[in-house]
Design a protein around this motif. Sequence first.
Motif, PDB file in Angstrom:
ATOM      1  N   ILE A 199       1.887   8.882   3.831  1.00  0.00           N
ATOM      2  CA  ILE A 199       1.447   8.834   2.274  1.00  0.00           C
ATOM      3  C   ILE A 199       2.641   9.200   1.543  1.00  0.00           C
ATOM      4  O   ILE A 199       3.451   9.769   1.978  1.00  0.00           O
ATOM      5  CB  ILE A 199       0.665  10.048   1.852  1.00  0.00           C
ATOM      6  N   ARG A 200       2.855   8.034   0.565  1.00  0.00           N
ATOM      7  CA  ARG A 200       4.112   7.913  -0.184  1.00  0.00           C
ATOM      8  C   ARG A 200       3.753   8.384  -1.465  1.00  0.00           C
ATOM      9  O   ARG A 200       2.503   8.128  -2.047  1.00  0.00           O
ATOM     10  CB  ARG A 200       4.607   6.632  -0.275  1.00  0.00           C
ATOM     11  N   PRO A 201       4.665   9.048  -2.237  1.00  0.00           N
ATOM     12  CA  PRO A 201       4.374   9.553  -3.744  1.00  0.00           C
ATOM     13  C   PRO A 201       4.107   8.474  -4.696  1.00  0.00           C
ATOM     14  O   PRO A 201       5.025   7.244  -4.413  1.00  0.00           O
ATOM     15  CB  PRO A 201       5.519  10.466  -4.085  1.00  0.00           C
ATOM     16  N   PRO A 202       3.456   8.284  -5.503  1.00  0.00           N
ATOM     17  CA  PRO A 202       3.542   7.226  -6.736  1.00  0.00           C
ATOM     18  C   PRO A 202       4.989   6.842  -7.489  1.00  0.00           C
ATOM     19  O   PRO A 202       4.858   5.645  -7.745  1.00  0.00           O
ATOM     20  CB  PRO A 202       2.324   7.530  -7.652  1.00  0.00           C
ATOM     21  N   SER A 212       0.591  -1.333   0.130  1.00  0.00           N
ATOM     22  CA  SER A 212       0.159  -0.099  -0.025  1.00  0.00           C
ATOM     23  C   SER A 212       0.812   1.380  -0.024  1.00  0.00           C
ATOM     24  O   SER A 212       2.016   1.094   0.387  1.00  0.00           O
ATOM     25  CB  SER A 212      -1.021   0.025   1.293  1.00  0.00           C
ATOM     26  N   ARG A 213       0.297   2.426  -0.567  1.00  0.00           N
ATOM     27  CA  ARG A 213       1.127   3.577  -0.485  1.00  0.00           C
ATOM     28  C   ARG A 213       0.735   4.352   0.477  1.00  0.00           C
ATOM     29  O   ARG A 213       0.745   5.603   0.732  1.00  0.00           O
ATOM     30  CB  ARG A 213       0.860   4.226  -2.059  1.00  0.00           C
ATOM     31  N   LYS A 230      -5.168  12.406   2.515  1.00  0.00           N
ATOM     32  CA  LYS A 230      -5.005  12.596   1.270  1.00  0.00           C
ATOM     33  C   LYS A 230      -5.441  14.012   0.796  1.00  0.00           C
ATOM     34  O   LYS A 230      -4.794  14.785  -0.016  1.00  0.00           O
ATOM     35  CB  LYS A 230      -5.453  11.541   0.151  1.00  0.00           C
ATOM     36  N   SER A 231      -6.569  14.406   1.317  1.00  0.00           N
ATOM     37  CA  SER A 231      -7.003  15.536   0.767  1.00  0.00           C
ATOM     38  C   SER A 231      -6.149  16.719   1.497  1.00  0.00           C
ATOM     39  O   SER A 231      -5.669  17.862   0.561  1.00  0.00           O
ATOM     40  CB  SER A 231      -8.421  15.905   1.719  1.00  0.00           C
TER      41      SER A 231
END
Length: 339
Positions: free
Chosen positions: A271-274, A258-259, A331-332
Amino acid sequence: MTDRYSRQELFAPIGKEGQQQLQSKHVLIVGAGALGTGSAETLVRAGVGHLTIVDRDYVEWSNLQRQQLYGEDDAERRLPKAVAAEQRLRRINSSAAIDAIVADVTTSEIEALTEGVDLIIDATDNFDTRLLLNDIAHKRRIPWIYGACVGSYGVSCAIVPGETPCLNCLLETVPIGGATCDTSGIIAPAVQMVVALQMAEALKLLTGNKRALRGKLVSFDLWSNQYTAIGVDRLKKEDCASCGSQPTYPYLQASNHSRTAVLCGRDTVQIRPPAPVERDLETLAEQLSRQGGTVQGNPYLISYTIGAHRLAIFRDGRVLVHGTKDVAEAKSLYHRYLG
């Protein structure tokens, strides 16, 4: 300094030959929290020649109750745990080669991290990463030692590819997860007990005393005075995707990692960047300061507080969103302030 390891060498199963083996070994510790700091200090004091310690987080005040390498100054500076650990470990044993890596361990990093490693120590707080370690350990035939603790409970098991069942096998049979330090808290003696169990097995493996391994999954509860050792040999599964006769190593596939992650014991979402990025923290600090809120930083990360939330932004692009366990809300906030 000639007698630095004399008491360990007097222990017959190790001796001078075992001490020389320790000095030639490379150990990877994934996680620099409670288990990671305890394990790292034990190994460096024991004379392990090369230690790599990887962690994605930074030191906070709540860590100081049980994470033994850190002090108040580290928490005040919000120093990355891997960096703070390295600084302390070098003062303990200046002859050890210590690599500190501030990063989240994912499918992108795990191949490089395990290159030339003799043993992997699990000091993580989630099964996502543990199953990743399990797969790379079996792919590369590297022994690793599972460990976990919460409340007054702890569990540990040494896993040797080709000889013992893997974590994937054990998860299907033995209930070894559930509560977290977020819901149940944790006491330091439980940490110390798991570290002792892990490090005893580590010394056996690193000094060529494989026959002395327990061969059991050990669990305990210090508060209720319970101790259990379960024989695991018969739990090995021939069709296991991680250690069976035709392994596919499913957890080495990016789609199974998962990211986003809600961090154990924290009102925080990571949160990790794509894709891998290298953030210019100085420029970012200037941009954020124009949006209101409070910006603080050190050479490794920026802390941006706005309203009830705080974002910790690392150079590798990862962001810890404090003040929420809601992934959607995190994320928001991430997209609102970082694009």
